[in-house]
Design a protein around this motif. Structure first.
Motif, PDB file in Angstrom:
ATOM      1  N   VAL A 163       0.836  -1.202   0.000  1.00  0.00           N
ATOM      2  CA  VAL A 163       0.000   0.000   0.000  1.00  0.00           C
ATOM      3  C   VAL A 163       0.872   1.253   0.000  1.00  0.00           C
ATOM      4  O   VAL A 163       0.587   2.230  -0.701  1.00  0.00           O
ATOM      5  CB  VAL A 163      -0.964  -0.006   1.204  1.00  0.00           C
ATOM      6  N   SER A 164       1.967   1.207   0.756  1.00  0.00           N
ATOM      7  CA  SER A 164       2.891   2.351   0.790  1.00  0.00           C
ATOM      8  C   SER A 164       3.516   2.613  -0.571  1.00  0.00           C
ATOM      9  O   SER A 164       3.875   3.741  -0.902  1.00  0.00           O
ATOM     10  CB  SER A 164       3.997   2.103   1.825  1.00  0.00           C
ATOM     11  N   ALA A 165       3.635   1.531  -1.381  1.00  0.00           N
ATOM     12  CA  ALA A 165       4.206   1.666  -2.722  1.00  0.00           C
ATOM     13  C   ALA A 165       3.146   2.027  -3.762  1.00  0.00           C
ATOM     14  O   ALA A 165       3.424   2.055  -4.955  1.00  0.00           O
ATOM     15  CB  ALA A 165       4.898   0.372  -3.120  1.00  0.00           C
ATOM     16  N   GLY A 166       1.925   2.280  -3.292  1.00  0.00           N
ATOM     17  CA  GLY A 166       0.864   2.710  -4.188  1.00  0.00           C
ATOM     18  C   GLY A 166       0.150   1.597  -4.906  1.00  0.00           C
ATOM     19  O   GLY A 166      -0.435   1.811  -5.974  1.00  0.00           O
ATOM     20  N   MET A 167       0.172   0.388  -4.332  1.00  0.00           N
ATOM     21  CA  MET A 167      -0.462  -0.757  -4.979  1.00  0.00           C
ATOM     22  C   MET A 167      -1.675  -1.230  -4.188  1.00  0.00           C
ATOM     23  O   MET A 167      -1.749  -1.069  -2.970  1.00  0.00           O
ATOM     24  CB  MET A 167       0.533  -1.905  -5.123  1.00  0.00           C
ATOM     25  N   GLU A 168      -2.587  -1.842  -4.902  1.00  0.00           N
ATOM     26  CA  GLU A 168      -3.759  -2.446  -4.270  1.00  0.00           C
ATOM     27  C   GLU A 168      -3.407  -3.878  -3.917  1.00  0.00           C
ATOM     28  O   GLU A 168      -3.146  -4.703  -4.795  1.00  0.00           O
ATOM     29  CB  GLU A 168      -4.955  -2.430  -5.225  1.00  0.00           C
ATOM     30  N   ALA A 169      -3.382  -4.179  -2.623  1.00  0.00           N
ATOM     31  CA  ALA A 169      -2.966  -5.503  -2.182  1.00  0.00           C
ATOM     32  C   ALA A 169      -4.185  -6.339  -1.797  1.00  0.00           C
ATOM     33  O   ALA A 169      -4.841  -6.051  -0.797  1.00  0.00           O
ATOM     34  CB  ALA A 169      -2.016  -5.381  -0.988  1.00  0.00           C
ATOM     35  N   THR A 170      -4.479  -7.364  -2.591  1.00  0.00           N
ATOM     36  CA  THR A 170      -5.607  -8.242  -2.272  1.00  0.00           C
ATOM     37  C   THR A 170      -5.208  -9.372  -1.344  1.00  0.00           C
ATOM     38  O   THR A 170      -6.067 -10.054  -0.801  1.00  0.00           O
ATOM     39  CB  THR A 170      -6.217  -8.832  -3.551  1.00  0.00           C
ATOM     40  N   GLY A 171      -3.924  -9.585  -1.146  1.00  0.00           N
ATOM     41  CA  GLY A 171      -3.447 -10.558  -0.177  1.00  0.00           C
ATOM     42  C   GLY A 171      -3.216 -11.939  -0.732  1.00  0.00           C
ATOM     43  O   GLY A 171      -3.746 -12.329  -1.773  1.00  0.00           O
ATOM     44  N   ARG A 172      -2.409 -12.701  -0.023  1.00  0.00           N
ATOM     45  CA  ARG A 172      -2.031 -14.037  -0.463  1.00  0.00           C
ATOM     46  C   ARG A 172      -3.207 -15.009  -0.521  1.00  0.00           C
ATOM     47  O   ARG A 172      -3.210 -15.934  -1.331  1.00  0.00           O
ATOM     48  CB  ARG A 172      -0.931 -14.591   0.456  1.00  0.00           C
ATOM     49  N   MET A 173      -4.187 -14.849   0.331  1.00  0.00           N
ATOM     50  CA  MET A 173      -5.332 -15.759   0.294  1.00  0.00           C
ATOM     51  C   MET A 173      -6.057 -15.695  -1.045  1.00  0.00           C
ATOM     52  O   MET A 173      -6.601 -16.698  -1.520  1.00  0.00           O
ATOM     53  CB  MET A 173      -6.309 -15.456   1.429  1.00  0.00           C
ATOM     54  N   SER A 174      -6.055 -14.532  -1.668  1.00  0.00           N
ATOM     55  CA  SER A 174      -6.766 -14.390  -2.933  1.00  0.00           C
ATOM     56  C   SER A 174      -6.090 -15.148  -4.058  1.00  0.00           C
ATOM     57  O   SER A 174      -6.691 -15.369  -5.109  1.00  0.00           O
ATOM     58  CB  SER A 174      -6.901 -12.912  -3.310  1.00  0.00           C
ATOM     59  N   GLY A 175      -4.840 -15.572  -3.845  1.00  0.00           N
ATOM     60  CA  GLY A 175      -4.171 -16.390  -4.840  1.00  0.00           C
ATOM     61  C   GLY A 175      -4.789 -17.757  -4.974  1.00  0.00           C
ATOM     62  O   GLY A 175      -4.685 -18.409  -6.012  1.00  0.00           O
ATOM     63  N   PHE A 176      -5.456 -18.226  -3.917  1.00  0.00           N
ATOM     64  CA  PHE A 176      -6.147 -19.513  -3.954  1.00  0.00           C
ATOM     65  C   PHE A 176      -7.635 -19.338  -4.228  1.00  0.00           C
ATOM     66  O   PHE A 176      -8.266 -20.195  -4.821  1.00  0.00           O
ATOM     67  CB  PHE A 176      -5.956 -20.254  -2.625  1.00  0.00           C
ATOM     68  N   ASN A 177      -8.179 -18.237  -3.774  1.00  0.00           N
ATOM     69  CA  ASN A 177      -9.602 -17.972  -3.968  1.00  0.00           C
ATOM     70  C   ASN A 177      -9.775 -16.464  -4.149  1.00  0.00           C
ATOM     71  O   ASN A 177      -9.681 -15.713  -3.176  1.00  0.00           O
ATOM     72  CB  ASN A 177     -10.403 -18.464  -2.761  1.00  0.00           C
ATOM     73  N   PRO A 178     -10.017 -16.015  -5.365  1.00  0.00           N
ATOM     74  CA  PRO A 178     -10.103 -14.568  -5.630  1.00  0.00           C
ATOM     75  C   PRO A 178     -11.154 -13.859  -4.782  1.00  0.00           C
ATOM     76  O   PRO A 178     -11.062 -12.643  -4.575  1.00  0.00           O
ATOM     77  CB  PRO A 178     -10.470 -14.514  -7.118  1.00  0.00           C
ATOM     78  N   ALA A 179     -12.136 -14.606  -4.274  1.00  0.00           N
ATOM     79  CA  ALA A 179     -13.193 -13.993  -3.470  1.00  0.00           C
ATOM     80  C   ALA A 179     -12.752 -13.721  -2.035  1.00  0.00           C
ATOM     81  O   ALA A 179     -13.431 -13.003  -1.294  1.00  0.00           O
ATOM     82  CB  ALA A 179     -14.433 -14.886  -3.456  1.00  0.00           C
ATOM     83  N   ILE A 180     -11.629 -14.298  -1.629  1.00  0.00           N
ATOM     84  CA  ILE A 180     -11.137 -14.141  -0.253  1.00  0.00           C
ATOM     85  C   ILE A 180      -9.895 -13.270  -0.256  1.00  0.00           C
ATOM     86  O   ILE A 180      -8.810 -13.705  -0.615  1.00  0.00           O
ATOM     87  CB  ILE A 180     -10.814 -15.510   0.390  1.00  0.00           C
ATOM     88  N   GLN A 181     -10.064 -12.014   0.144  1.00  0.00           N
ATOM     89  CA  GLN A 181      -8.914 -11.135   0.261  1.00  0.00           C
ATOM     90  C   GLN A 181      -8.335 -11.239   1.676  1.00  0.00           C
ATOM     91  O   GLN A 181      -9.028 -11.647   2.609  1.00  0.00           O
ATOM     92  CB  GLN A 181      -9.312  -9.694  -0.039  1.00  0.00           C
ATOM     93  N   SER A 182      -7.073 -10.881   1.797  1.00  0.00           N
ATOM     94  CA  SER A 182      -6.429 -10.992   3.110  1.00  0.00           C
ATOM     95  C   SER A 182      -5.504  -9.812   3.361  1.00  0.00           C
ATOM     96  O   SER A 182      -5.039  -9.144   2.444  1.00  0.00           O
ATOM     97  CB  SER A 182      -5.630 -12.299   3.208  1.00  0.00           C
ATOM     98  N   TYR A 183      -5.263  -9.585   4.655  1.00  0.00           N
ATOM     99  CA  TYR A 183      -4.169  -8.719   5.079  1.00  0.00           C
ATOM    100  C   TYR A 183      -2.987  -9.641   5.376  1.00  0.00           C
ATOM    101  O   TYR A 183      -3.126 -10.633   6.103  1.00  0.00           O
ATOM    102  CB  TYR A 183      -4.535  -7.949   6.339  1.00  0.00           C
ATOM    103  N   ASP A 184      -1.837  -9.333   4.812  1.00  0.00           N
ATOM    104  CA  ASP A 184      -0.614 -10.087   5.062  1.00  0.00           C
ATOM    105  C   ASP A 184       0.313  -9.198   5.885  1.00  0.00           C
ATOM    106  O   ASP A 184       0.653  -8.094   5.454  1.00  0.00           O
ATOM    107  CB  ASP A 184       0.072 -10.457   3.749  1.00  0.00           C
TER     108      ASP A 184
END
Length: 527
Positions: A320-341
């Protein structure tokens, strides 16, 4: 492991890696000494051009057998056909993709090696399907001469990766250049953290997660509060430790010390960890069958895990500090599940992580040179690499940008494992990767690995040969009791003394003494 889709090894399934848990796994090890270009994509050399000019008549036909682990895929054949369409004109070879389920992969490869089966290529790692042990047993072919003949891949893999996989000065496996710096933390479903207003950035150690797990257990009965990935063997730096040889065999170093080999299972850190896991297990934070769980991908795809361990090199805060939208590692397995890493142990480059995921050529391969030609292409040819990793465009994924895809859920091929093959800087980004500037994100993790802080034992590789018998006996003792203890399934007050006693009787003290001897000799050569 690219962004969120990586690390068993890293976040790899147990037995990761890269978490990944790429997870995963791993869960799932690499410095500033390398000489590769500053761009994230390897630059083909003259040798690569020569390989590309080969015609089908300049080489005799060859068939390669390639073993690697993942979840079963319905449409693997289409991927195999597509890869072969690309490689046959270049090296007049076809490859048969032998995908073996995670839960039985290690046993399958033990049988294959013991029987002398003439396969060609095999996925291996510092821990899972133990590379160093298999080299000691003569299972893999020496590769130095072939690498010198087909050197293109070396431009894209830092020197420290190559140094980490050397055994007695020789290379027996091609390391995967992936997110290997061992930063660790945890991953939490974004919807849960927001719903219950959890202060997810306040965590400094695993025990700080207990209130979050309590909240999930009380209010979300359909979720598993904590996915069991054994943190002690997957993420030793969480406990101030570094593995020597592999993560399970007795004989670690304290990172701050870097000189005295100790039995990690006798440390206060291990006792505290298994006591914590026992508390979590008895409170229902883990699956009841955690000790026997062989793979976690089905739970991850179903979004069942509220929180899980993470090998996290670039966390949500940094992205986020680098200006990116972070959907999180969980979304790599299920796009509907975002995570905070969230990372609370800073990245460190260790031998086990630089060697966490690699490809070896079997000592019994009848096609060693052609296998190396294939690996050279897999590390330098973006189309071949992404076909093996993501499948066929339009069938298994769709392009949404120059270097970004969306996987097709019911397409029949979703392995989510760019960390498992070749050079991951070639990989398309997918749903789990942060959005905003694709090239910038790839360059962020490439630079992180190039400039990582090295451990004091980086490059040291333990040779198991003098203690092969003890290693076998210790492995049996670990298989018998370790995961029951580490998952909290049994009372540590009763079973830890039994476990330590079994390790000593199996020869753990001799292994530790041999590690100390070899480490001292290695350090003497570094002066």
């Amino acid at each position: 492991m690219g962004g969120q889709t990586m690390n068993k090894s890293k976040e790899m399934k147990r037995p990761l890696v890269l978490l990944s848990i790429g997870i995963s796994v791993a869960l799932t090890g690499c410095s500033s000494q390398q000489t590769e270009p500053t761009t994230s994509t390897p630059v083909p050399s003259t040798a690569a051009a020569q390989t590309a000019q080969l015609t089908e008549t300049s080489l005799a036909p060859a068939e390669l057998i390639y073993y690697f682990p993942n979840s079963p895929q319905k449409d693997l054949q289409s991927v195999e056909d597509a890869v072969n369409k690309l490689i046959k004109p270049k090296i007049n070879a076809t490859v048969h993709l032998k995908l073996i389920d995670w839960g039985v992969y290690e046993e399958k490869m033990k049988v294959a090696m013991a029987s002398g089966e003439p396969y060609d290529l095999v996925w291996t790692g510092a821990s899972f399907n133990n590379y160093f042990k298999n080299v000691a047993n003569g299972a893999y072919a020496p590769l130095d001469d072939l690498i010198a003949k087909y050197p293109d891949m070396k431009q894209g893999i830092p020197d420290m990766f190559w140094n980490a996989v050397k055994v007695k000065g020789g290379i027996y496996g091609i390391p995967v250049f992936q997110q290997s710096t061992a930063g660790y933390g945890y991953i939490i479903q974004k919807a849960l953290a927001d719903k219950y207003k959890l202060d997810w950035k306040s965590v400094t150690k695993l025990s700080d997660l207990a209130p979050f797990l309590e909240t999930v257990k009380k209010n979300e009965p359909t979720l598993i509060p904590w996915e069991f990935t054994d943190a002690f063997t997957v993420a030793p730096p969480l406990f101030g430790l570094e593995s020597l040889g592999d993560a399970k065999t007795p004989g670690d170093l304290y990172i701050k010390d870097g000189s005295k080999v100790i039995n990690q299972y006798e440390t206060p850190e291990f006792k505290d960890y298994i006591t914590l896991m026992r508390s979590w297990y008895t409170k229902g934070f883990l699956r009841k069958d955690a000790a026997m769980l062989k793979e976690t991908s089905s739970d991850r795809k179903a979004g069942k895990n509220a929180l899980q361990l993470g090998q996290i090199d670039i966390d949500s805060v940094a992205l986020v500090s680098a200006g990116m939208e972070a959907t999180g590692r969980m979304s790599g397995f299920n796009p509907a599940i975002q995570s905070y890493d969230f990372q609370f142990v800073k990245p460190l480059l260790t031998t086990d992580k630089a060697a966490a995921t690699m490809t070896a050529i079997s000592a019994n391969s009848p096609n060693k040179e052609r296998a190396m030609m294939f690996l050279n292409l897999l590390n330098t040819d973006k189309e071949i690499y992404n076909t093996l990793v993501w499948g066929v465009e339009g069938k298994h994924y769709k392009k949404v940008a120059e270097n970004r895809i969306e996987t097709i859920k019911d397409g029949g091929f979703q392995i989510f494992a760019p960390w498992e093959f070749g050079n991951m800087s070639l990989s398309y980004l997918s749903e789990g990767d942060p959005k905003g500037n694709d090239q910038k994100f790839t360059q962020m993790w490439v630079d992180l690995n190039k400039n990582a802080t090295p451990s004091k034992a980086l490059g040291f590789v333990f040779d198991f040969t003098p203690v092969k018998a003890e290693k076998t006996n210790v492995d049996a003792a670990i298989d018998e009791l370790y995961y029951a203890i580490a998952s909290g399934s049994v009372d540590p007050e009763k079973y830890l003394p039994q476990f330590l006693d079994k390790l000593k009787k199996a020869g753990s003290d001799k292994i530790i003494a041999e590690k100390q001897k070899q480490l001292d000799a290695w350090k003497a050569t570094m002066k």
